[in-house]
Write a protein that holds these residues in place. Structure first.
Motif, PDB file in Angstrom:
ATOM      1  N   LEU A   1      20.085  37.491  -0.394  1.00 16.12           N
ATOM      2  CA  LEU A   1      21.527  37.675  -0.207  1.00 16.12           C
ATOM      3  C   LEU A   1      22.026  38.864  -1.026  1.00 16.12           C
ATOM      4  CD1 LEU A   1      22.654  33.927  -0.399  1.00 16.12           C
ATOM      5  CD2 LEU A   1      22.117  35.278   1.641  1.00 16.12           C
ATOM      6  N   SER A   2      21.416  39.094  -2.183  1.00 14.11           N
ATOM      7  CA  SER A   2      21.840  40.202  -3.029  1.00 14.11           C
ATOM      8  C   SER A   2      21.506  41.555  -2.425  1.00 14.11           C
ATOM      9  CB  SER A   2      21.201  40.070  -4.417  1.00 14.11           C
ATOM     10  OG  SER A   2      21.700  38.926  -5.082  1.00 14.11           O
TER      11      SER A   2
ATOM     12  N   ASP B   1      18.473  30.890  13.596  1.00 16.94           N
ATOM     13  CA  ASP B   1      19.671  30.347  12.939  1.00 16.94           C
ATOM     14  C   ASP B   1      19.892  30.976  11.570  1.00 16.94           C
ATOM     15  OD1 ASP B   1      20.287  28.577  15.013  1.00 16.94           O
ATOM     16  OD2 ASP B   1      18.888  27.074  14.254  1.00 16.94           O
ATOM     17  N   PHE B   2      19.416  32.207  11.369  1.00 15.35           N
ATOM     18  CA  PHE B   2      19.548  32.848  10.068  1.00 15.35           C
ATOM     19  C   PHE B   2      21.000  32.912   9.605  1.00 15.35           C
ATOM     20  CE2 PHE B   2      20.374  36.603   7.469  1.00 15.35           C
ATOM     21  CZ  PHE B   2      19.544  36.353   6.389  1.00 15.35           C
ATOM     22  N   ALA B   3      21.926  33.219  10.497  1.00 14.72           N
ATOM     23  CA  ALA B   3      23.330  33.333  10.103  1.00 14.72           C
ATOM     24  C   ALA B   3      23.851  32.022   9.530  1.00 14.72           C
ATOM     25  CB  ALA B   3      24.183  33.772  11.297  1.00 14.72           C
TER      26      ALA B   3
ATOM     27  N   ALA C   1      25.058  31.303   5.665  1.00 13.33           N
ATOM     28  CA  ALA C   1      26.372  30.736   5.346  1.00 13.33           C
ATOM     29  C   ALA C   1      26.238  29.504   4.459  1.00 13.33           C
ATOM     30  CB  ALA C   1      27.118  30.396   6.634  1.00 13.33           C
ATOM     31  N   ASP C   2      25.284  28.639   4.767  1.00 17.80           N
ATOM     32  CA  ASP C   2      25.085  27.431   3.964  1.00 17.80           C
ATOM     33  C   ASP C   2      24.633  27.783   2.555  1.00 17.80           C
ATOM     34  OD1 ASP C   2      25.847  25.825   6.060  1.00 17.80           O
ATOM     35  OD2 ASP C   2      23.801  25.258   6.638  1.00 17.80           O
TER      36      ASP C   2
ATOM     37  N   GLU D   1      25.185  30.670   0.905  1.00 18.69           N
ATOM     38  CA  GLU D   1      26.268  31.327   0.182  1.00 18.69           C
ATOM     39  C   GLU D   1      27.341  30.335  -0.249  1.00 18.69           C
ATOM     40  OE1 GLU D   1      26.197  35.874   1.924  1.00 18.69           O
ATOM     41  OE2 GLU D   1      27.335  34.368   3.032  1.00 18.69           O
ATOM     42  N   ALA D   2      27.546  29.285   0.537  1.00 17.15           N
ATOM     43  CA  ALA D   2      28.555  28.281   0.211  1.00 17.15           C
ATOM     44  C   ALA D   2      28.043  27.230  -0.764  1.00 17.15           C
ATOM     45  CB  ALA D   2      29.048  27.600   1.489  1.00 17.15           C
ATOM     46  N   GLY D   3      26.755  27.282  -1.100  1.00 21.11           N
ATOM     47  CA  GLY D   3      26.194  26.308  -2.019  1.00 21.11           C
ATOM     48  C   GLY D   3      26.009  24.930  -1.428  1.00 21.11           C
ATOM     49  N   ARG D   4      25.916  24.865  -0.082  1.00 25.70           N
ATOM     50  CA  ARG D   4      25.765  23.557   0.568  1.00 25.70           C
ATOM     51  C   ARG D   4      24.322  23.057   0.549  1.00 25.70           C
ATOM     52  NH1 ARG D   4      29.926  25.818   4.040  1.00 25.70           N
ATOM     53  NH2 ARG D   4      28.360  26.834   5.364  1.00 25.70           N
ATOM     54  N   VAL D   5      23.385  23.902   0.162  1.00 28.89           N
ATOM     55  CA  VAL D   5      21.977  23.520   0.148  1.00 28.89           C
ATOM     56  C   VAL D   5      21.352  23.977  -1.167  1.00 28.89           C
ATOM     57  CG1 VAL D   5      21.656  23.567   2.654  1.00 28.89           C
ATOM     58  CG2 VAL D   5      21.371  25.675   1.346  1.00 28.89           C
ATOM     59  N   ALA D   6      20.356  23.206  -1.659  1.00 25.71           N
ATOM     60  CA  ALA D   6      19.578  23.654  -2.802  1.00 25.71           C
ATOM     61  C   ALA D   6      18.712  24.835  -2.379  1.00 25.71           C
ATOM     62  CB  ALA D   6      18.717  22.517  -3.337  1.00 25.71           C
ATOM     63  N   ARG D   7      18.091  24.717  -1.218  1.00 29.64           N
ATOM     64  CA  ARG D   7      17.325  25.814  -0.634  1.00 29.64           C
ATOM     65  C   ARG D   7      17.360  25.671   0.887  1.00 29.64           C
ATOM     66  NH1 ARG D   7      16.865  29.664  -4.119  1.00 29.64           N
ATOM     67  NH2 ARG D   7      14.843  30.673  -4.355  1.00 29.64           N
TER      68      ARG D   7
END
Length: 349
Positions: free
Chosen positions: A41-42, A329-331, A335-336, A338-344
């Protein structure tokens, strides 16, 4: 073949990638799974400058498809976790057992991919967001076939960076106190590295209260929404503080939380030109600020160790894989993440 390509402006899932055949000392790997890490992401947001166009991904696992001349430690059909450290094996740093410091492994991107005749760069000597990738032999670490490849992928970055920072760089000892700022993929592995080392207490700090349960699962004995409450758990300060977010104000807080002879280990990635400040006199009681690249690891040794710890039930991997996505489904995975909805977020091929 399919892959995720960034051209400097936008990211796209393409289906016309090509990768060359392995040459001497190289391994062609059919990628089965790849974790979406903050470092990927960086690159997209410019925090990590990288030449483009580039095939992204650097945390992967798969099956050896072909090997070049001179490769003997893996054969086609072997399961491997992929390292980002394409060290030369011949320089002074390699001979000192510090492959992460090899200058051949830093800032020398190759271009084994092509698309429509145009060469594409390889991110972190790995590019695991492709159905096949080409790596140096030292980057392919054989792992037992009992380990699910979606879980094994995470050994190659989150695990080796977080657990390695604890065991190799900080050398946390039994009974040491540890504070971990940020409980994303790397932070969770710092927590479990501290647990494996026998540290206590282990204080996790994260502004998101939803992360408490998983932080405790990985080893935290305390969970706090900010560093302000650390003094209650550790009145004289911490032996080790790990900053896993990449914000300069948190780096300063990591230093301020140290006990005498304490170590602040900086793992988060701020912008390349970011500067941090601290009170110089605060370090005079033998305190240290440590950088750490890739867990100060020796991948061929460490990956095997982490696989053994997983199989013995001491290292958590499956619990890191919050959700899997097809590469198309990369997008949504981005999104998940970046939003912190997943550990990985893990993409599977």
């Amino acid at each position: 073949m399919r892959g995720v390509v960034f051209d400097g402006r936008s990211v796209e899932v393409v289906d016309d990638l090509e990768v060359r055949e392995p040459g001497p000392g190289e391994v062609l790997v059919a990628v089965a799974a790849a974790g979406l890490c903050h470092s990927d992401l960086s690159v997209l947001d410019g925090t990590i400058p990288f030449p483009v166009p580039v095939v992204l991904g650097h945390e992967g696992a798969g099956v050896v498809e072909a090997v070049g001349p001179g490769v003997t430690h893996v054969v086609p059909g072997d399961h491997v976790a992929l390292s980002t450290i394409a060290n030369c094996g011949a320089c002074a740093e390699c001979h000192r057992g510090r492959p992460t410091m090899c200058r051949k492994a830093i800032g020398m991107p190759d271009r084994p991919f092509a698309r429509g005749g145009t060469p594409l760069y390889q991110f972190a000597a790995n590019s695991s967001f492709a159905e096949r990738t080409l790596v140096k032999a030292v980057q392919a670490a054989r792992i037992p076939k009992e380990i699910p490849l979606a879980s094994a992928a995470l050994i190659g970055c989150a695990v080796v960076t977080g657990v390695g920072a604890v065991l190799n760089r900080a050398e946390v000892a039994y009974g040491d106190s540890v504070v971990v700022i940020g409980t994303g993929g790397v932070g969770l592995n710092v927590l479990q590295g501290a647990r494996i080392a026998g540290a206590r207490p282990i204080v996790a700090v994260d502004a998101n209260p939803d992360k408490e349960a998983v932080a405790r699962q990985f080893g935290a004995t305390h969970f706090l929404p900010s560093t302000e409450g650390v003094a209650q758990a550790l009145p004289t300060g911490a032996d080790h503080v790990f900053e896993c977010v990449g914000r300069v104000e948190l780096a300063r807080q990591a230093v301020d939380l140290l006990d005498r002879h304490g170590q602040a280990v900086l793992l988060g990635m701020p912008p390349a030109a970011a500067e941090a400040s601290f009170v110089v006199s605060s370090l005079f009681l033998d305190k240290s600020i440590l950088g750490c690249r890739y867990g100060s690891s020796r991948p061929q040794r460490d990956f095997a160790l982490y696989a053994e710890l997983y199989l013995s039930g001491r290292l958590l991997l499956d619990e890191l894989v919050t959700r899997t996505y097809g590469v198309e489904d990369f997008a949504r995975a981005r999104a998940d993440a970046e939003a912190g909805r997943v550990a990985r977020a893990v993409m599977v091929f």
